[in-house]
Write a protein that holds these residues in place. Structure first.
Motif, short mmCIF file in Angstrom:
data_model
loop_
_atom_site.label_atom_id
_atom_site.label_comp_id
_atom_site.label_asym_id
_atom_site.label_seq_id
_atom_site.Cartn_x
_atom_site.Cartn_y
_atom_site.Cartn_z
N ARG A 236 0.86 -1.20 0.00
CA ARG A 236 0.00 0.00 0.00
C ARG A 236 0.89 1.25 0.00
O ARG A 236 2.05 1.19 0.41
N TYR A 237 0.31 2.35 -0.41
CA TYR A 237 1.10 3.58 -0.54
C TYR A 237 0.38 4.78 0.06
O TYR A 237 -0.85 4.82 0.13
N VAL A 238 1.20 5.74 0.47
CA VAL A 238 0.71 7.02 1.01
C VAL A 238 1.28 8.14 0.13
O VAL A 238 2.49 8.19 -0.10
N ILE A 239 0.41 9.00 -0.36
CA ILE A 239 0.88 10.10 -1.21
C ILE A 239 0.39 11.43 -0.64
O ILE A 239 -0.79 11.57 -0.31
N CYS A 240 1.31 12.37 -0.55
CA CYS A 240 0.92 13.74 -0.19
C CYS A 240 0.89 14.58 -1.46
O CYS A 240 1.89 14.69 -2.17
N ASN A 241 -0.27 15.14 -1.73
CA ASN A 241 -0.45 15.99 -2.90
C ASN A 241 -0.02 17.42 -2.56
O ASN A 241 -0.77 18.18 -1.95
N GLN A 277 4.56 0.99 3.55
CA GLN A 277 5.97 1.17 3.88
C GLN A 277 6.60 2.31 3.09
O GLN A 277 7.76 2.65 3.31
N ARG A 278 5.83 2.88 2.16
CA ARG A 278 6.45 3.86 1.27
C ARG A 278 5.49 5.02 1.01
O ARG A 278 4.33 4.81 0.65
N GLY A 279 5.99 6.22 1.23
CA GLY A 279 5.20 7.41 0.95
C GLY A 279 5.90 8.31 -0.04
O GLY A 279 7.14 8.28 -0.18
N PHE A 280 5.10 9.10 -0.75
CA PHE A 280 5.65 10.07 -1.71
C PHE A 280 5.11 11.45 -1.40
O PHE A 280 3.92 11.60 -1.10
N LEU A 281 5.97 12.43 -1.49
CA LEU A 281 5.52 13.82 -1.49
C LEU A 281 5.65 14.29 -2.93
O LEU A 281 6.76 14.37 -3.46
N TYR A 282 4.51 14.58 -3.56
CA TYR A 282 4.53 15.07 -4.95
C TYR A 282 4.52 16.59 -4.88
O TYR A 282 3.51 17.20 -4.54
N LEU A 283 5.67 17.18 -5.18
CA LEU A 283 5.88 18.61 -4.99
C LEU A 283 5.78 19.33 -6.33
O LEU A 283 6.44 18.94 -7.30
N LEU A 316 7.83 -1.43 12.57
CA LEU A 316 7.25 -1.20 11.24
C LEU A 316 8.13 -0.25 10.43
O LEU A 316 8.76 0.65 11.00
N ALA A 317 8.15 -0.50 9.12
CA ALA A 317 8.99 0.33 8.24
C ALA A 317 8.14 1.35 7.51
O ALA A 317 7.01 1.06 7.11
N PHE A 318 8.71 2.53 7.36
CA PHE A 318 8.06 3.54 6.51
C PHE A 318 9.09 4.60 6.15
O PHE A 318 9.87 5.03 7.02
N ASP A 319 9.09 5.01 4.88
CA ASP A 319 9.96 6.11 4.47
C ASP A 319 9.27 6.92 3.39
O ASP A 319 8.29 6.46 2.80
#
Ligand code: SF4
Length: 594
Positions: A236-241, A277-283, A316-319
């Motif tokens: 699963r993924y986490v994205i910041c718009n 485990q993985r997030g993105f900041l879309y800047l 838990l891992a997350f970056d």
């Protein structure tokens, strides 16, 4: 231009920096653009072969984004912010002045390749306009004297690093702070709540808070996170718009500057709750100058164990990684943003399935905006009662509003939901207001008779910004600017938007030029309705809104601009009407086949 083997080695190095992953193609193209000031055809061929992506697809990506180019740009690559509030403060005149001083036509590099002077929809600095970007760096508070000095530095070939530092300073302009700015999340405190109480308890607290997405749609944050958490998938993924592309909106810029730790804490909390485990900041590309600051905050958080393989001893891992956009307003739409993150054109996906079911890499994904993550972290630490203490039952809490245009104190204001527009305008200092654009060009244009309306989901919506126009402003020029913006930004995926925004642009140009008739006004209303109802995504559905509002509320201004067509012997009303109806009919018919 380097020889072919040198270009190959550079392109291979760029691809390797991004793990030779085709999903990082946009980031690779950005790096190619930064290296040669354009994307040479040979670099496209090399990348295509290296990543096994069709060359036509790579070229299509370059064509899609405003900050990627198939022809060389100047070594000083300048973009003036072209949104209407920058224009009202003289951005067009300043751009013309710079072009004249440098002997360069707008939009094309000078013959010697030294400089390009161009326009960008909005650089996100409307509170310190007129503004521009030079090689990705923001220039604020421009005036004629500054333009003259810039021209001298460019003519003398002075490197950007030697330009006066204060030219690049960006003020925060927080004019009214409440609980968001007043309650930064201390390192690890939201994550500690997760460790103490677990995902279900925190989700319930978030649900009780009634936090709704601050990106515009107002979707319940807890519901979105729960849906992702309960998906059967492991990945699963986490994205910041952070693609704050709505012209004259700049509140995320301030949050990213002042509350980056709270934002990353919120994203980490989301990752732990939904099992990502993985997030993105879309800047957004215009905020590239914030990259060193944001990377620094991430590095510090990794050192503190707040990101990584064992986040604060949770096991838990997350970056989080930061990916830059390249200039496409439509990427503010979550599915288009995901396409862009996957290295493609930012084309809107057909939904359902929604990203919480099939998002990044076709896996469950949550997409929230900057403010939402900050407030989610604050709620985890301070509780839902702390949050619901302010606001209205349907719109609890406070929100940030960017206020710009004809105001004495442009900047970011924090208000409890339910605040009257008139009160916010009084805080910002207004005089002789004619109209206010609420929520950017995709929002509503309101007249002073509506200043008793509320900043709230149940009334005007999320309201990220107020653009103020005093009595001296030409509202037809305002509508024209917005319609041109949407026509330029339409991704072309569906006909009602592609054709509708083009027809609306031509019609409003006709009005502005004094060549329109009352039949054209009727056609604006009809085409606007078709575009609004039949377009696939929010861009097309909201593109005609401000123009229709202008026409409904300020019709005399439009009528005063109409041509006296009975004097025109060449004018054929029936022919003009049937032409416009034919175009609109084609849009409807074609849409049925899509
Ligand atoms: Fe693209 Fe416009 Fe259709 Fe949205 S409405 S998918 S932006 S063409």
């Amino acid at each position: 231009m380097p020889d072919s083997s040198r270009m190959e080695s550079i392109v291979r190095r760029i691809a390797a920096r991004y793990g030779d992953d085709p999903r990082q193609l946009l980031q690779m193209l950005r790096a190619v653009q930064a290296t040669w000031s354009w994307i040479p055809p040979h670099a496209i061929a090399l990348l295509a072969a290296h990543l096994q992506v069709p060359p036509g697809e790579v070229r299509g990506i370059v064509e899609f984004y405003s900050f990627l180019h198939l022809a060389p740009r100047g070594r000083y690559d300048i973009y003036f912010s072209d949104n209407i509030t920058d224009r009202h403060l003289g951005s067009r005149t300043l751009a013309e002045r710079l072009c004249a001083l440098l002997g360069v036509p707008p939009g094309r590099p000078r013959g010697d390749g030294v400089v390009t002077v161009d326009f960008s929809s909005c650089t996100g600095m409307s509170d310190q306009a007129p503004a521009a970007l030079v090689n990705g760096m923001p220039l604020t508070d421009l005036d004629a004297a500054r333009i003259d000095e810039m021209a001298e530095l460019i003519q003398a070939g002075v490197a950007l690093e030697a330009w006066p530092r204060e030219w690049f300073s960006v003020r925060e302009n927080v004019r009214r702070a409440g609980s968001i700015f007043g309650t930064p999340v201390a390192d690890g405190t939201a994550i500690r709540q997760f460790r103490l109480h677990g995902a279900d308890s925190l989700l319930a607290e978030l649900d009780r808070s009634g936090l709704r997405g601050r990106g515009g749609s107002g979707f319940g944050t807890a519901r979105k996170w729960k849906s992702c958490r309960e998906s059967g998938e492991l990945e699963r993924y986490v994205i910041c718009n952070a693609d704050e592309g709505e012209p004259a909106t700049f509140k995320d810029r301030v949050l990213l500057t002042r509350l980056a730790d709270s934002l990353f804490e919120g994203m980490t909390l989301a990752g732990l709750i939904v099992g990502s485990q993985r997030g993105f900041l879309y800047l957004r590309a215009e905020y590239q100058y914030l990259l060193p600051h944001l990377e620094g905050v991430l590095a510090r958080r990794r050192q503190l164990g707040l990101l990584g393989n064992d986040v604060q001893r949770t096991g838990l891992a997350f970056d989080i990684e930061i990916c830059l956009g390249a200039g496409a307003y439509v990427c503010g739409e979550e599915s288009a943003l995901i396409e862009s993150l996957e290295g493609r054109r930012g084309q809107v996906r057909v939904r359902p399935p929604f990203p919480t079911v099939r998002g990044y890499a076709q896996k469950p994904t949550i997409v929230n905006n900057v403010q939402t993550f900050v407030q989610a972290a604050q709620i985890a630490v301070n509780g839902s009662d702390w949050f619901t203490f302010q606001g209205s039952p349907q719109s609890p809490g406070t929100t940030l509003v960017s206020i710009a245009g004809d105001v004495e104190r442009p900047g970011v204001y924090e208000y409890p939901f339910g605040t009257l527009v008139g009160d916010a305008l009084a805080d910002a200092g207004v005089r002789d207001v004619q109209a206010v654009q609420v929520g950017g060009p995709s929002g509503h244009l309101i007249s002073p008779a509506e200043f008793g309306r509320r900043i709230a989901f149940e009334d005007l919506g999320g309201v990220g910004s107020l653009m103020v126009f005093d009595a001296s402003r030409d509202l037809i020029a305002v509508a024209q600017n917005f319609v041109h913006f949407f026509q330029h930004e339409s991704c072309g995926f569906c006909t009602p938007c592609r054709v509708g925004t083009t027809v609306l642009r031509d019609l409003v140009d006709k009005v502005a030029a004094g060549r329109a008739t009352s039949a054209d006004l009727a056609e604006i209303e009809a085409t606007g309705e078709v575009t609004r109802k039949l377009s696939h995504c929010g861009l097309g559905q909201t593109a005609p809104r401000s123009l229709l509002d202008s026409l409904a509320r300020f019709r005399p201004a439009f009528e005063a601009r109409l041509a006296s067509r009975s004097d025109d012997p060449g004018f054929d009303l029936d022919a003009e009407l049937s032409d416009a109806r034919r175009i609109r009919g084609a849009a409807v018919a074609e849409n049925r086949h899509e």
